[in-house]
Design an enzyme around this catalytic site. Structure first.
Site, short mmCIF file in Angstrom:
data_model
loop_
_atom_site.label_atom_id
_atom_site.label_comp_id
_atom_site.label_asym_id
_atom_site.label_seq_id
_atom_site.Cartn_x
_atom_site.Cartn_y
_atom_site.Cartn_z
CG HIS A 177 20.41 -16.18 8.47
ND1 HIS A 177 21.62 -15.33 8.61
CD2 HIS A 177 19.87 -16.04 9.82
CE1 HIS A 177 21.75 -14.84 9.60
NE2 HIS A 177 20.55 -15.03 10.34
CG HIS A 189 13.19 -15.33 14.61
ND1 HIS A 189 13.45 -13.81 14.49
CD2 HIS A 189 14.51 -15.99 14.43
CE1 HIS A 189 14.68 -13.95 14.29
NE2 HIS A 189 15.42 -15.03 14.25
CG HIS A 235 16.93 -20.18 15.69
ND1 HIS A 235 17.95 -19.45 16.38
CD2 HIS A 235 16.69 -19.39 14.67
CE1 HIS A 235 18.01 -18.43 15.79
NE2 HIS A 235 17.39 -18.08 15.01
CG ASP A 252 20.58 -19.14 13.18
OD1 ASP A 252 21.21 -20.28 13.30
OD2 ASP A 252 20.82 -18.19 13.78
#
Length: 253
Positions: A209, A119, A115, A63
């Site tokens: 990540h 965020h 994604h 991610d």
């Protein structure tokens, strides 16, 4: 008497710090528990977190939502170790700021999933806001790499039945993970290695990540890759993993 109060005041401060730290830790644990507890066995929309397969295949996923310092070291390790099939989940906001890095990831042949745009936790948004986050990321990723992503990993893995239905209506497969490297916590290289190799299994989707918070990921990757290969695992993209395989999903109540 004055010294007594100074001593006790110092002790009280120490106790206060300890209590605050404990409450913070419990809060994190509770939040993680809540993220897991929303999954039930009832029929409904489902998020894929692994597949049921007899083949020793698994998917490494990364991610990215902020920063640019950790991407290159990770790409270098993947190239050095000749891992040609992994899946990156990129936020739309990050993609907009770093189109050249996204193009590099795409040109190297790695799979790109969405994604979302920002965020943020989708379960806190209303339906229109969720749709806007997904569509905005969709548009930006399409503009940069020339194709629409078909996989979605919501920020923080935060989903509910509404998010799943909206994502499904927008023709996305929602992807979670079954093995968490916990690399963003920076627990140390060896712990990251053990978090992965100690739990990896057939049909696994492994979470890493490549944002700037994950400063130890590229250091742990070589040992993880070598260990999994020695155990006979083949690295595939998420799409390859879920194609022609029995999906293990966590239905949302």
């Amino acid at each position: 008497m004055k010294l007594f109060w100074i001593f006790n005041g110092t002790k009280l401060k120490q106790y206060f710090v300890i209590v605050v730290a404990a409450v913070f830790a419990v809060g994190i644990a509770y939040a993680e528990k809540q993220n897991v507890s929303v999954f039930t066995s009832q029929t409904g929309p489902a998020a894929i977190y692994k597949v049921d397969t007899d083949q020793k295949k698994l998917a490494l996923t990364f991610d990215i939502s902020w920063g640019e310092q950790q991407v290159s070291p990770i790409l270098e390790i993947l190239e050095e170790k000749e891992v040609s099939k992994v899946t990156f989940f990129l936020s739309g906001e990050w993609t907009k700021e770093h189109p050249e890095i996204v193009k590099q990831i795409d040109e190297l042949g790695y799979e790109i999933g969405s994604h979302g745009y920002k965020h943020i936790n989708y379960s806190r948004l209303n339906d229109d806001e969720i749709k806007a986050q997904i569509r905005q990321a969709d548009q930006i990723l399409h503009e940069v790499v020339g194709k629409k992503p078909t996989l979605l990993r919501a920020p923080n893995g935060d989903i509910d039945k509404r998010v799943l239905k909206i994502a499904t209506d927008l023709h996305y497969s929602v992807i979670l993970w079954d093995t968490d490297s916990k690399d963003w916590l920076r627990p140390g290289v060896e712990e990251i290695v053990q978090n992965v190799v100690g739990k990896a299994h057939r049909g696994d989707i492994i979470l890493f990540h490549a944002s700037d918070s994950a400063t130890q990921t590229h250091l742990a990757l070589p040992e993880i890759i070598d260990h999994l290969r020695k155990d006979g695992y083949e690295f595939v993209t998420v799409t390859e993993l879920i194609t022609d395989a029995k999906v293990k999903a966590k239905p949302i109540d």
